[in-house]
Design a protein around this motif. Sequence first.
Motif, PDB file in Angstrom:
ATOM      1  N   LYS A   1      19.021  -9.028   4.333  1.00  0.00           N
ATOM      2  CA  LYS A   1      20.109  -8.416   5.098  1.00  0.00           C
ATOM      3  C   LYS A   1      19.638  -7.212   5.905  1.00  0.00           C
ATOM      4  O   LYS A   1      20.449  -6.509   6.498  1.00  0.00           O
ATOM      5  CB  LYS A   1      21.249  -8.009   4.148  1.00  0.00           C
ATOM      6  N   SER A   2      18.331  -6.944   5.901  1.00  0.00           N
ATOM      7  CA  SER A   2      17.761  -5.874   6.709  1.00  0.00           C
ATOM      8  C   SER A   2      16.286  -6.157   6.913  1.00  0.00           C
ATOM      9  O   SER A   2      15.683  -6.956   6.173  1.00  0.00           O
ATOM     10  CB  SER A   2      17.954  -4.511   6.033  1.00  0.00           C
ATOM     11  N   ILE A   3      15.682  -5.501   7.907  1.00  0.00           N
ATOM     12  CA  ILE A   3      14.252  -5.682   8.150  1.00  0.00           C
ATOM     13  C   ILE A   3      13.449  -5.098   6.985  1.00  0.00           C
ATOM     14  O   ILE A   3      12.427  -5.658   6.576  1.00  0.00           O
ATOM     15  CB  ILE A   3      13.831  -5.002   9.472  1.00  0.00           C
ATOM     16  N   SER A   4      13.931  -3.981   6.439  1.00  0.00           N
ATOM     17  CA  SER A   4      13.244  -3.382   5.277  1.00  0.00           C
ATOM     18  C   SER A   4      13.216  -4.363   4.115  1.00  0.00           C
ATOM     19  O   SER A   4      12.180  -4.539   3.461  1.00  0.00           O
ATOM     20  CB  SER A   4      13.953  -2.094   4.853  1.00  0.00           C
ATOM     21  N   GLU A   5      14.361  -4.998   3.847  1.00  0.00           N
ATOM     22  CA  GLU A   5      14.418  -5.969   2.748  1.00  0.00           C
ATOM     23  C   GLU A   5      13.544  -7.175   3.054  1.00  0.00           C
ATOM     24  O   GLU A   5      12.877  -7.714   2.158  1.00  0.00           O
ATOM     25  CB  GLU A   5      15.861  -6.418   2.518  1.00  0.00           C
ATOM     26  N   PHE A   6      13.517  -7.599   4.323  1.00  0.00           N
ATOM     27  CA  PHE A   6      12.687  -8.740   4.702  1.00  0.00           C
ATOM     28  C   PHE A   6      11.239  -8.494   4.296  1.00  0.00           C
ATOM     29  O   PHE A   6      10.575  -9.371   3.729  1.00  0.00           O
ATOM     30  CB  PHE A   6      12.788  -8.973   6.209  1.00  0.00           C
ATOM     31  N   TYR A   7      10.727  -7.277   4.571  1.00  0.00           N
ATOM     32  CA  TYR A   7       9.327  -6.999   4.263  1.00  0.00           C
ATOM     33  C   TYR A   7       9.095  -6.554   2.823  1.00  0.00           C
ATOM     34  O   TYR A   7       7.959  -6.302   2.439  1.00  0.00           O
ATOM     35  CB  TYR A   7       8.735  -6.019   5.282  1.00  0.00           C
ATOM     36  N   ARG A   8      10.150  -6.487   2.049  1.00  0.00           N
ATOM     37  CA  ARG A   8       9.960  -6.428   0.593  1.00  0.00           C
ATOM     38  C   ARG A   8       9.869  -7.831   0.012  1.00  0.00           C
ATOM     39  O   ARG A   8       9.436  -8.004  -1.131  1.00  0.00           O
ATOM     40  CB  ARG A   8      11.104  -5.656  -0.067  1.00  0.00           C
ATOM     41  N   ARG A   9      10.267  -8.836   0.792  1.00  0.00           N
ATOM     42  CA  ARG A   9      10.253 -10.227   0.335  1.00  0.00           C
ATOM     43  C   ARG A   9       9.145 -11.046   1.000  1.00  0.00           C
ATOM     44  O   ARG A   9       8.830 -12.128   0.543  1.00  0.00           O
ATOM     45  CB  ARG A   9      11.599 -10.891   0.664  1.00  0.00           C
ATOM     46  N   TRP A  10       8.604 -10.568   2.113  1.00  0.00           N
ATOM     47  CA  TRP A  10       7.596 -11.303   2.886  1.00  0.00           C
ATOM     48  C   TRP A  10       6.218 -10.718   2.593  1.00  0.00           C
ATOM     49  O   TRP A  10       6.025  -9.503   2.679  1.00  0.00           O
ATOM     50  CB  TRP A  10       7.915 -11.199   4.371  1.00  0.00           C
ATOM     51  N   HIS A  11       5.246 -11.570   2.303  1.00  0.00           N
ATOM     52  CA  HIS A  11       3.865 -11.133   2.036  1.00  0.00           C
ATOM     53  C   HIS A  11       3.902  -9.915   1.101  1.00  0.00           C
ATOM     54  O   HIS A  11       3.369  -8.853   1.403  1.00  0.00           O
ATOM     55  CB  HIS A  11       3.165 -10.800   3.347  1.00  0.00           C
ATOM     56  N   MET A  12       4.531 -10.118  -0.047  1.00  0.00           N
ATOM     57  CA  MET A  12       4.858  -9.005  -0.940  1.00  0.00           C
ATOM     58  C   MET A  12       3.619  -8.295  -1.460  1.00  0.00           C
ATOM     59  O   MET A  12       3.644  -7.086  -1.701  1.00  0.00           O
ATOM     60  CB  MET A  12       5.713  -9.504  -2.099  1.00  0.00           C
ATOM     61  N   THR A  13       2.520  -9.012  -1.648  1.00  0.00           N
ATOM     62  CA  THR A  13       1.327  -8.352  -2.191  1.00  0.00           C
ATOM     63  C   THR A  13       0.685  -7.420  -1.163  1.00  0.00           C
ATOM     64  O   THR A  13       0.143  -6.380  -1.532  1.00  0.00           O
ATOM     65  CB  THR A  13       0.295  -9.388  -2.683  1.00  0.00           C
ATOM     66  N   LEU A  14       0.761  -7.766   0.124  1.00  0.00           N
ATOM     67  CA  LEU A  14       0.271  -6.844   1.154  1.00  0.00           C
ATOM     68  C   LEU A  14       1.188  -5.630   1.244  1.00  0.00           C
ATOM     69  O   LEU A  14       0.724  -4.488   1.356  1.00  0.00           O
ATOM     70  CB  LEU A  14       0.190  -7.544   2.508  1.00  0.00           C
ATOM     71  N   GLY A  15       2.511  -5.871   1.187  1.00  0.00           N
ATOM     72  CA  GLY A  15       3.457  -4.761   1.223  1.00  0.00           C
ATOM     73  C   GLY A  15       3.271  -3.804   0.065  1.00  0.00           C
ATOM     74  O   GLY A  15       3.306  -2.579   0.236  1.00  0.00           O
ATOM     75  N   SER A  16       3.050  -4.345  -1.146  1.00  0.00           N
ATOM     76  CA  SER A  16       2.858  -3.474  -2.314  1.00  0.00           C
ATOM     77  C   SER A  16       1.531  -2.724  -2.218  1.00  0.00           C
ATOM     78  O   SER A  16       1.421  -1.589  -2.686  1.00  0.00           O
ATOM     79  CB  SER A  16       2.919  -4.292  -3.603  1.00  0.00           C
ATOM     80  N   TRP A  17       0.523  -3.338  -1.575  1.00  0.00           N
ATOM     81  CA  TRP A  17      -0.759  -2.644  -1.374  1.00  0.00           C
ATOM     82  C   TRP A  17      -0.555  -1.411  -0.501  1.00  0.00           C
ATOM     83  O   TRP A  17      -0.995  -0.307  -0.847  1.00  0.00           O
ATOM     84  CB  TRP A  17      -1.766  -3.599  -0.726  1.00  0.00           C
ATOM     85  N   PHE A  18       0.092  -1.589   0.642  1.00  0.00           N
ATOM     86  CA  PHE A  18       0.339  -0.449   1.528  1.00  0.00           C
ATOM     87  C   PHE A  18       1.245   0.582   0.860  1.00  0.00           C
ATOM     88  O   PHE A  18       1.059   1.792   1.054  1.00  0.00           O
ATOM     89  CB  PHE A  18       0.950  -0.923   2.852  1.00  0.00           C
ATOM     90  N   ARG A  19       2.213   0.129   0.093  1.00  0.00           N
ATOM     91  CA  ARG A  19       3.114   1.071  -0.601  1.00  0.00           C
ATOM     92  C   ARG A  19       2.348   1.916  -1.613  1.00  0.00           C
ATOM     93  O   ARG A  19       2.475   3.146  -1.636  1.00  0.00           O
ATOM     94  CB  ARG A  19       4.220   0.285  -1.306  1.00  0.00           C
ATOM     95  N   ASP A  20       1.527   1.251  -2.447  1.00  0.00           N
ATOM     96  CA  ASP A  20       0.873   1.952  -3.557  1.00  0.00           C
ATOM     97  C   ASP A  20      -0.310   2.805  -3.116  1.00  0.00           C
ATOM     98  O   ASP A  20      -0.575   3.855  -3.713  1.00  0.00           O
ATOM     99  CB  ASP A  20       0.404   0.933  -4.601  1.00  0.00           C
ATOM    100  N   TYR A  21      -1.035   2.357  -2.075  1.00  0.00           N
ATOM    101  CA  TYR A  21      -2.282   3.037  -1.719  1.00  0.00           C
ATOM    102  C   TYR A  21      -2.201   3.860  -0.423  1.00  0.00           C
ATOM    103  O   TYR A  21      -3.112   4.644  -0.146  1.00  0.00           O
ATOM    104  CB  TYR A  21      -3.415   2.016  -1.607  1.00  0.00           C
ATOM    105  N   ILE A  22      -1.130   3.682   0.353  1.00  0.00           N
ATOM    106  CA  ILE A  22      -0.980   4.457   1.597  1.00  0.00           C
ATOM    107  C   ILE A  22       0.333   5.240   1.606  1.00  0.00           C
ATOM    108  O   ILE A  22       0.330   6.470   1.695  1.00  0.00           O
ATOM    109  CB  ILE A  22      -1.044   3.540   2.840  1.00  0.00           C
ATOM    110  N   TYR A  23       1.455   4.535   1.504  1.00  0.00           N
ATOM    111  CA  TYR A  23       2.769   5.160   1.697  1.00  0.00           C
ATOM    112  C   TYR A  23       3.076   6.206   0.623  1.00  0.00           C
ATOM    113  O   TYR A  23       3.412   7.361   0.938  1.00  0.00           O
ATOM    114  CB  TYR A  23       3.844   4.075   1.704  1.00  0.00           C
ATOM    115  N   ILE A  24       2.946   5.845  -0.641  1.00  0.00           N
ATOM    116  CA  ILE A  24       3.252   6.794  -1.725  1.00  0.00           C
ATOM    117  C   ILE A  24       2.273   7.959  -1.750  1.00  0.00           C
ATOM    118  O   ILE A  24       2.699   9.118  -1.870  1.00  0.00           O
ATOM    119  CB  ILE A  24       3.309   6.054  -3.077  1.00  0.00           C
ATOM    120  N   PRO A  25       0.940   7.750  -1.629  1.00  0.00           N
ATOM    121  CA  PRO A  25       0.031   8.905  -1.562  1.00  0.00           C
ATOM    122  C   PRO A  25       0.320   9.850  -0.394  1.00  0.00           C
ATOM    123  O   PRO A  25       0.067  11.055  -0.487  1.00  0.00           O
ATOM    124  CB  PRO A  25      -1.354   8.262  -1.418  1.00  0.00           C
ATOM    125  N   LEU A  26       0.865   9.320   0.722  1.00  0.00           N
ATOM    126  CA  LEU A  26       1.229  10.179   1.846  1.00  0.00           C
ATOM    127  C   LEU A  26       2.493  10.997   1.576  1.00  0.00           C
ATOM    128  O   LEU A  26       2.805  11.919   2.324  1.00  0.00           O
ATOM    129  CB  LEU A  26       1.441   9.338   3.111  1.00  0.00           C
TER     130      LEU A  26
END
Length: 445
Positions: free
Chosen positions: A250-275
Amino acid sequence: MDFGSIPFIVWFLPAFLLIYYVIPSDRSRKVVLILGSIGFYAVSYTVWIPHLLALTCLTLLAYQGVQRFGKPVLAAAVLLFVGILVWNKTSGQLMPGISFLVFTILALLFDCNRKQMTQTGVLQILSYLLFFPKMLSGPIARLEDMESKRVLLMGERNRRIRVGMEYGLVCFIIGLGYKVLLANSLSGLWYDIQTIGFDSISTPLAWMGILGYSMQLYFDFQGYSLMAIGIAKMLGYRLPNNFNSPYLSKSISEFYRRWHMTLGSWFRDYIYIPLGGSRKGRMRTVINLGIVWILTGLWHGFGWNFLLWGCFLFFWISVEKLWLRSILEQHPVLGHIYVCFLIPLSWVFFALPELQDIKWCFLRLFAPLVPQDGVNVLAVDYLKYGSMYGPFLLAGVCCIFPFVERWLKRHYRKWYGTVLLLVIFWFSIYQLSNGLNNPFLYFRF
């Protein structure tokens, strides 16, 4: 040779599984897995084997260095491996699987530095890095997840092996069907449109084309992911899911939590959260999102189209973060329409490397709003291509919903479930034997 080829399905996989399970000890199986993975890579990409082995040796050295010296070695290793990835992306000599391999290596080193791993031996690291089901296109698994779950799966040996083989085969067949029967069939529509030229297609055909490409990309990559998960399951490992019905978001944010989830979690854990993630105010959140999405675009390639794709998604996700999310949550039907409109538009940037083609594609998509003169357009071309590809588009729309896949996974032991899986398998083999085989799209990355 790839998962969707007859040599792999008929020869390599059965022979590898037989050898793997004839070997009695766990340590020897790791050796078989390592050698078999190198052999799998060598069959199609012999020239790249020295590079693969060199990367593996560098990883072992970097891992030992991070264990002993911590952040200084980690920083040097990150620069080295990112530099290797950038060189591959810009040199015109792209090593197959390099993007996934480098991100797997970096995840290993980051987790080692954070002390999020138990003591790890050389064979364990090698079998993780070179694990052939995920080597070329993911999913991007973490070592701890694979190893801890593998121990559970290998308990109660005979029953676990049988259950793993059965369920893994089901996942593999569903993924094969997605790839061969849907993605490969739909690829013809996008190819035909590119052959005609985007300046010479009607608006209905332009929309039909990006709808077809949206489903082709999904079934191609989800097909690969399911096949990889299935093979891993047959070997007693568990890879993470990579998709969760993203087009139902129902949103683009939700789409990319469901699409290619392992790449999304990689960027979340190693880039987004450390920033700093979203913990330091709205402006910092937007900046962090911008960094993540620019890097995500560049991870796919260094062309302007991937940068535009990342910026397009960054804009809409930022708008959602700042004010649109509450509206979409209150009106879910509006959210579904919004996703089904914007996501196919985003794939235009992703699919077309030439800016001229992107321009013409958007002009044709919105031709009624932007009248153009002097363009040779056949107004009823969509009728011809709709009759050719309509059944595959309709089947794709049905399979975007999770019901078919879940039903097959739930009923594969019933006779009717078994029959349907056999039909999917043998019809896929028939199509492959007739030459209906295209490389997986994500092999380009």
